[in-house]
Design a protein around this motif. Structure first.
Motif, short mmCIF file in Angstrom:
data_model
loop_
_atom_site.label_atom_id
_atom_site.label_comp_id
_atom_site.label_asym_id
_atom_site.label_seq_id
_atom_site.Cartn_x
_atom_site.Cartn_y
_atom_site.Cartn_z
N PHE A 99 2.29 -10.60 8.17
CA PHE A 99 2.71 -10.49 6.77
C PHE A 99 1.53 -10.13 5.88
CE2 PHE A 99 2.95 -12.61 2.63
CZ PHE A 99 4.03 -11.95 2.08
N ARG A 100 0.40 -10.84 6.08
CA ARG A 100 -0.76 -10.61 5.22
C ARG A 100 -1.36 -9.23 5.48
NH1 ARG A 100 -4.94 -15.32 4.51
NH2 ARG A 100 -5.41 -13.94 2.77
N PHE A 101 -1.38 -8.79 6.75
CA PHE A 101 -1.93 -7.49 7.06
C PHE A 101 -1.06 -6.39 6.45
CE2 PHE A 101 -2.65 -3.89 10.05
CZ PHE A 101 -3.97 -3.68 9.71
N GLY A 102 0.26 -6.58 6.53
CA GLY A 102 1.16 -5.62 5.91
C GLY A 102 0.97 -5.56 4.41
N LYS A 103 0.74 -6.74 3.81
CA LYS A 103 0.52 -6.79 2.37
C LYS A 103 -0.78 -6.07 2.00
CE LYS A 103 0.23 -10.07 -1.47
NZ LYS A 103 0.18 -11.50 -1.85
N MET A 104 -1.80 -6.27 2.84
CA MET A 104 -3.08 -5.61 2.57
C MET A 104 -2.94 -4.09 2.65
SD MET A 104 -6.17 -7.79 4.28
CE MET A 104 -5.45 -7.90 5.90
N LEU A 105 -2.20 -3.61 3.67
CA LEU A 105 -2.02 -2.17 3.81
C LEU A 105 -1.28 -1.59 2.62
CD1 LEU A 105 -1.13 -1.74 7.59
CD2 LEU A 105 -3.23 -1.07 6.42
N ARG B 286 -1.21 -2.77 -0.42
CA ARG B 286 -2.06 -2.76 -1.60
C ARG B 286 -3.18 -1.75 -1.47
NH1 ARG B 286 -3.42 -8.80 -3.18
NH2 ARG B 286 -4.50 -7.68 -4.82
N LEU B 287 -3.66 -1.54 -0.23
CA LEU B 287 -4.69 -0.55 -0.02
C LEU B 287 -4.16 0.84 -0.36
CD1 LEU B 287 -7.50 0.24 0.95
CD2 LEU B 287 -6.62 0.30 3.29
N ARG B 288 -2.94 1.12 0.07
CA ARG B 288 -2.35 2.41 -0.27
C ARG B 288 -2.24 2.58 -1.78
NH1 ARG B 288 1.53 0.77 3.78
NH2 ARG B 288 1.01 1.69 5.80
N SER B 289 -1.84 1.49 -2.45
CA SER B 289 -1.72 1.53 -3.91
C SER B 289 -3.07 1.81 -4.56
CB SER B 289 -1.15 0.21 -4.42
OG SER B 289 -1.12 0.19 -5.83
N TRP C 74 -12.95 -0.10 -6.80
CA TRP C 74 -14.28 0.32 -6.32
C TRP C 74 -15.37 -0.43 -7.08
CZ3 TRP C 74 -18.82 2.50 -7.96
CH2 TRP C 74 -19.63 3.13 -6.99
N LEU C 75 -15.22 -0.53 -8.39
CA LEU C 75 -16.21 -1.25 -9.19
C LEU C 75 -16.21 -2.74 -8.88
CD1 LEU C 75 -15.87 0.40 -12.72
CD2 LEU C 75 -17.98 0.19 -11.39
N ARG C 76 -15.03 -3.32 -8.78
CA ARG C 76 -14.93 -4.76 -8.56
C ARG C 76 -15.56 -5.17 -7.23
NH1 ARG C 76 -11.50 -8.20 -11.17
NH2 ARG C 76 -11.74 -10.34 -10.43
N GLU C 77 -15.41 -4.33 -6.22
CA GLU C 77 -15.99 -4.64 -4.91
C GLU C 77 -17.52 -4.62 -4.95
OE1 GLU C 77 -14.24 -1.80 -2.32
OE2 GLU C 77 -12.51 -3.07 -1.84
N ARG C 78 -18.10 -4.03 -5.97
CA ARG C 78 -19.55 -3.97 -6.11
C ARG C 78 -20.09 -5.00 -7.09
NH1 ARG C 78 -17.47 -0.09 -3.88
NH2 ARG C 78 -18.58 1.40 -2.57
N CYS C 79 -19.25 -5.88 -7.54
CA CYS C 79 -19.70 -6.95 -8.43
C CYS C 79 -20.56 -7.93 -7.65
CB CYS C 79 -18.50 -7.66 -9.05
SG CYS C 79 -18.96 -9.09 -10.05
N LEU C 80 -21.73 -8.27 -8.17
CA LEU C 80 -22.65 -9.17 -7.48
C LEU C 80 -22.79 -10.51 -8.21
CD1 LEU C 80 -25.48 -6.63 -6.53
CD2 LEU C 80 -23.51 -7.36 -5.18
N SER C 81 -21.76 -10.90 -8.94
CA SER C 81 -21.81 -12.18 -9.64
C SER C 81 -21.56 -13.33 -8.67
CB SER C 81 -20.75 -12.22 -10.74
OG SER C 81 -19.44 -12.24 -10.18
N GLU C 82 -21.84 -14.53 -9.11
CA GLU C 82 -21.72 -15.72 -8.26
C GLU C 82 -20.30 -15.94 -7.77
OE1 GLU C 82 -23.11 -20.43 -8.36
OE2 GLU C 82 -23.13 -19.21 -10.17
N HIS D 55 -7.69 -7.73 -0.51
CA HIS D 55 -6.33 -8.08 -0.88
C HIS D 55 -6.25 -9.33 -1.75
CE1 HIS D 55 -7.09 -10.48 2.74
NE2 HIS D 55 -6.20 -11.34 2.26
N ASP D 56 -7.40 -10.02 -1.96
CA ASP D 56 -7.40 -11.18 -2.85
C ASP D 56 -7.47 -10.77 -4.32
OD1 ASP D 56 -7.36 -13.07 -0.77
OD2 ASP D 56 -9.52 -12.86 -0.48
N LEU D 57 -7.78 -9.51 -4.60
CA LEU D 57 -7.83 -9.04 -5.98
C LEU D 57 -6.42 -8.88 -6.53
CD1 LEU D 57 -10.59 -6.28 -5.65
CD2 LEU D 57 -10.87 -8.61 -6.49
#
Length: 319
Positions: free
Chosen positions: A14-20, A22-25, A73-81, A96-98
């Protein structure tokens, strides 16, 4: 993706399908043309200007460099705590947690430290180094996130009439991390190096190799003893292994083990019992002479002199 191996199969599917999904989106949104609702103002620093829209951020420099950056793309490069472990810069969350509908609200470039502050619709605020973003956009492979300093040396092609093989002393390399780094760099750029005065003991080459990296054993073991007769120590159930290297016959130029996957990165050849020529080598007593050729140099010469032959050699499978 599969660290949580204790999940039941149904939950994992289920989670992998959800990730796919959202990745397509996210991918669809990443290639959208410049559109959406612009913010009321744009900001500039060091010549760079930023313009915010719901589905992308437009970052532009006076030299013509212009990029439309997707919110994911930007959010994945965030280096905050809240996004990464500060000591290793490893991410704390999976893509997929975003939020599924992640959007940009605002972006400002601060002139005093040349950073850009970006606000997202889920309340998160991230700060980016504008020039580091540009470096990654211009040269993705050589701009990692998890290390501050990174250098990928270029290959140095060489011909035998002008090449000078780098030489090192075993004891100095063993005692100096700086020299080990330089030796590794020489191997990566030129493909060869000579280390003198390695102890003339069986297995010493393996110990030396472990100073530089990990060793990958094959069915011949971690060490392959090149002698004029089969090595009894490497005999298997079918008897001693046979190889042209176990004969006094000369072996032409070749690349070892190209049939393995992955192919060997580097091989270390240790001369334990070798001829010491009183004059110029080889002398009449020499039993072994080793020659090296830069295959990349030869390939480049072939590409220049006979493009058709280069195409055949590089594209047609051979045995």
């Amino acid at each position: 993706l599969f660290r949580s191996i204790q999940l039941c199969k149904e939950t994992a599917q289920f989670r992998f399908g959800k990730m796919l999904s959202r990745l397509r989106s996210h991918l669809r949104s990443a290639v959208r043309p410049l559109q959406g609702i612009r913010s009321k103002s744009s900001f500039a620093s060091m010549g760079a200007t930023v313009e915010t829209m719901q589905h992308c951020l437009n970052l532009q420099w006076p030299d013509g460099a212009n990029f439309q950056l997707n919110p994911v793309w930007l959010r994945e490069r965030c280096l905050s705590e809240s996004s990464v472990d500060l000591s290793t810069k490893q991410p704390l969350n999976n893509p997929h947690d975003l939020p599924e509908d992640i959007r940009l609200l605002d972006a400002k470039i601060r002139g005093e430290d040349h950073t850009m502050e970006v606000s997202f619709n889920d309340g998160h605020t991230a700060t980016f180094d504008v020039e580091r973003l540009r470096a990654e956009l211009m040269d993705f492979r050589n701009t990692p996130i998890q290390v501050k300093a990174y250098e990928r040396p270029d290959l140095k092609l060489w011909s035998g009439d002008s090449y000078v093989c780098p030489e090192y002393e075993f004891k100095e390399v063993a005692e100096s991390e700086e020299l080990r780094f330089k030796l590794t760099s020489d191997l990566l750029t030129g493909g060869a190096a000579l280390v003198r005065n390695v102890p003339q003991e069986s297995g010493a080459v393996c110990e030396f190799g472990r100073m530089l990296s990990t060793l990958r054993a094959t069915d011949w073991g971690p060490c392959f003893n090149v002698r004029t007769k089969p090595d009894a120590d490497q005999a298997g159930a079918g008897g001693a292994k046979l190889d042209l290297a176990y004969t006094p016959k000369p072996i032409g130029f070749h690349t070892d083990n190209p049939y393995r996957w992955p192919t060997p990165d580097f091989q270390l050849l240790h001369a334990i019992d070798h001829c010491t020529c009183p004059g110029a080598a080889p002398c009449a007593e020499c039993s072994v002479m080793n020659y090296m050729v830069d295959g990349f140099y030869i390939a480049e010469k072939l590409r220049q002199e006979s493009p058709e032959a280069f195409k055949l050699m590089s594209e047609v499978p051979v045995r």
